[in-house]
Design an enzyme around this catalytic site. Structure first.
Site, short mmCIF file in Angstrom:
data_model
loop_
_atom_site.label_atom_id
_atom_site.label_comp_id
_atom_site.label_asym_id
_atom_site.label_seq_id
_atom_site.Cartn_x
_atom_site.Cartn_y
_atom_site.Cartn_z
N GLU A 43 0.83 -1.20 0.00
CA GLU A 43 0.00 0.00 0.00
C GLU A 43 0.86 1.25 0.00
O GLU A 43 2.06 1.21 0.31
CB GLU A 43 -0.94 -0.02 1.22
N GLU A 54 -1.20 -10.16 -5.94
CA GLU A 54 -1.17 -10.95 -7.17
C GLU A 54 -0.35 -10.25 -8.26
O GLU A 54 0.44 -10.86 -8.96
CB GLU A 54 -2.60 -11.17 -7.70
N CYS A 83 -9.04 -9.29 -7.11
CA CYS A 83 -9.90 -8.19 -7.57
C CYS A 83 -9.95 -8.18 -9.10
O CYS A 83 -9.18 -8.88 -9.77
CB CYS A 83 -9.38 -6.85 -7.05
ZN ZN Z 1 -6.02 -7.10 -7.03
#
Ligand code: ZN
Length: 128
Positions: A43, A54, A83
Site C-alpha cells: 500500500e 497478485e 480483484c
Molecule cells: Zn487485485
C-alpha cells in the site's frame, strides 16, 4: 503443488505493507516452466500507488522473463478472491483456464478458472 503455493503465499503475506487497510495478502504464482514467484500487497499513502499481492507476484515473474502463468494462489485471512484489476492483468499472461486458488487462515480453499471469475475478459486477442 497447491500446498507449496499456499505455503509460499501465506509466507509472502507476512511481508505485506498494509498500514492503511491492515489487510495482509500474499500470493504465489507458478509459471509454465515451474518457476514460482511470491508477492505481497504494497500500500501507499497516495492509495493510487497501492498494488495487490497478485500483481506484485506476476510483475516479478514477467520482469524475470516468465510470461506464461500456470497457476496462482492468493492467501488472506478471510480468503478473498483476486480483484477485477488483477484478473485483467492475469489475462495478459495466461489462458482463461488459469487455475486460481484462494485460501483463508482456517485452511479453506476455492479453486476457479480465470474465465469463471472474469467471464467477459478483455484479452490481447481483442487487439488483433
Ligand atoms: Zn487485485
Amino acid at each position: 503443488m497447491t500446498n507449496k503455493l499456499r505455503d509460499l503465499a501465506k509466507d509472502a503475506s507476512t511481508r505485506s505493507h498494509s498500514p492503511y487497510s491492515k489487510a495482509k495478502v500474499g500470493s504465489a504464482v507458478e509459471t509454465d516452466d515451474g518457476s514460482i514467484f511470491q508477492g505481497c500487497n504494497i500500500e501507499n499513502s497516495s492509495f493510487g500507488g497501492t498494488v495487490c499481492a497478485e500483481r506484485v507476484a506476476i510483475w516479478k515473474a514477467v520482469s524475470e522473463g516468465h510470461k506464461k502463468l500456470k497457476r496462482i494462489y492468493v492467501y488472506t485471512d478471510p480468503g478473498w478472491p483476486p480483484c477485477g484489476m488483477c484478473l485483467q492483468v492475469m489475462t495478459e499472461f495466461a489462458q482463461l483456464d488459469l487455475e486460481i486458488t484462494f485460501g483463508d487462515k482456517a485452511g479453506n480453499e476455492k479453486t476457479k478458472k480465470l474465465g469463471e471469475l472474469l467471464t467477459q475478459a478483455f484479452t490481447p486477442e481483442h487487439l488483433k
